[in-house]
Scaffold this motif. Structure first.
Motif: not given
Ligand code: S3P
Length: 459
Positions: A314-339
């Motif tokens: 189960d996933i609980r999500v609350k409003h958050s202040r986000l900050h930018g990051i570098d998303v590494p290339a080797d993570r792409a396959a595990s979130m390819i539809d989420e970009y």
């Protein structure tokens, strides 16, 4: 938070409306019932049909893509029925029981459906023609048909390896030894499905590990499949051919790629606090959760468990202040539809988010790098891109634009999510495409507090 808000399975005005307008709202709350996993739903109908005996499927995604795969399996000779309790029953005929369809198999918008079924037909002594909608007809098929031809199938296609494609399957398919340039579950799965009937061991090597639902389900049906990952991340799969698949029941977990939209919507809109129960947690699908947590997202996982052989939580999500990051290339396959939805989240983050190694986005339902970047820019955001990367810098979004989905469900849902935080509402045309993966998206969102209306209606 036990109340289930907005749960709805009937077709309703919002899911049949083609133009939707998304407005700001006061935050999302309650439980959000995401539909079944699209990848696993396709595979359960296909492998259920190839197995001997009766497979009962619970939690199947009843979206247009999966229905297209179900109809294609029916045309290949498999009986598939929906029970009153919402479960689906597949009367598997075994690989020897499939027959050539009398009409072309129309897979609509579904890349997964068409590519996996090409693998099925290529490994059997049957012939089928495959076609699809405008978007699918533009997508590259040679990445699948070339290795299937190497296994002995006879294949013709439109120029450039595009649909329509006709495959005369191999009577005695050769085992594959394929090394793919890209990490693609669709390529890998097509070859493995053709390899079921081949003599000997079929192998596929990919540069990173793509989702492994086909491998898991083949094992669930009794086939022998091994997976190894080398120190450099290279992934190697081996299937023992001439496999006899035995029917086995399947519980489809809820789709993490669909959960991505309410998750980001809740992170971005002040006052939000939602729970998404029973979401698939295959580690090859959870790259977005890792990324959003690194960006400062308040996302908590609980009740990690195994349901029907699949890891869920189960996933609980609350409003958050986000900050930018570098998303590494080797993570792409595990979130390819989420970009696409990550890019929307990045417009609201402090600083810059860099997404690298994302060239595969160019050959999805649309060229998702260009379509997402152009849409964000049109709405007033700051985005740069090249062939293999996309960079978004957070800033207020003016909105007040109309974005065309271009037959891409994830583009439609991404920009409806952006409309929740833009100064003026965002209109999305071509929203019928959302039915491919998430038929009740707008209704469920509104049930948790969103303000998405049909064009012409008041929000
Ligand atoms: C899918 C694989 C992914 C993904 C698609 C579903 C699948 O594509 O984009 O939506 O079910 O096998 P590739 O892994 O082929 O890039």
């Amino acid at each position: 938070m036990s109340e289930v808000r907005g749960q709805m399975t009937e077709t309703n005005a919002l899911s049949t409306s083609d133009i939707l307008v998304s407005h700001q709202h006061d935050g999302l709350s309650g439980q959000f019932a995401v539909p079944g996993d699209k990848s696993i739903s396709h595979r359960s109908l296909i492998l259920g049909g190839l197995a001997i005996g009766t497979t009962r499927i619970t939690g199947l995604l009843e979206g247009d893509d999966v229905k297209a795969t179900g109809n294609a399996m029916r045309a290949l000779g498999v009986t598939i029925t929906r029970e009153e309790d919402g479960s689906w029953v597949v009367d598997g005929v075994g690989t020897a029981g499939l027959q050539s369809p009398t009409q072309p198999l129309d897979l609509g918008n579904s890349g997964t459906g068409v590519r996996l079924l090409m693998g099925v037909v290529a490994g059997l002594p049957i012939t089928a023609t495959f076609c699809g909608d405008e978007s699918l007809s533009m997508r590259p098929m040679a990445r699948v048909t070339d290795p299937l031809a190497d296994m002995g199938a006879h294949i013709t296609s439109r120029e450039g390896g595009r649909l329509p494609v006709t495959i005369k399957g191999a009577r005695t398919p050769l085992a594959a030894a394929h090394t793919s340039k890209v990490a693609s579950a669709q390529i890998k799965s097509a070859i493995l499905l053709a390899g079921i009937n081949a003599r000997g061991t079929s192998t596929v090597t990919e540069p990173h590990t793509s989702r492994d639902h086909t491998e898991s389900m083949l094992r669930h049906f009794g086939a022998s499949v091994t997976q190894t990952t080398a120190a450099d991340g290279t992934h190697h799969v081996a299937l023992q051919g001439e496999a006899i698949l035995q029917a086995a029941d399947i519980a489809v977990p809820r789709d993490p790629s669909s959960a991505a939209f309410p998750m980001v919507a809740a992170l971005l809109t002040p006052g939000s606090d939602i729970t998404l129960a029973g979401i698939g947690m295959n580690p090859l699908r959870t790259g977005l959760i890792t990324t959003l947590q690194e960006m400062g997202g308040d996302i908590t996982l609980s009740h990690a468990r195994v349901e029907g052989g699949e890891a869920v939580a189960d996933i609980r999500v609350k409003h958050s202040r986000l900050h930018g990051i570098d998303v590494p290339a080797d993570r792409a396959a595990s979130m390819i539809d989420e970009y696409p939805i990550l890019a929307i989240a990045a417009t609201q983050a402090d600083g810059t988010t860099r997404m690298q190694g994302v060239a595969e986005l160019r050959v999805k339902e649309t060229d998702r790098i260009a379509v997402v970047a152009d849409g964000i820019a049109a709405a007033g955001g700051t985005v740069h891109y090249d062939d293999d990367s996309m960079t978004v810098t957070g800033s207020p979004i003016a909105g007040g634009v109309t974005i065309a989905s271009q037959h891409d469900h994830r583009i439609a849902m991404s920009f409806l999510t952006l409309g929740m935080v833009s100064d003026a509402p965002i209109t999305v045309s071509g929203c019928q495409t959302i039915n491919t993966s998430f038929p009740d998206f707008a209704t469920l969102m509104n049930g948790c507090g969103a303000q998405i209306a049909s064009a012409g209606d008041q929000a």
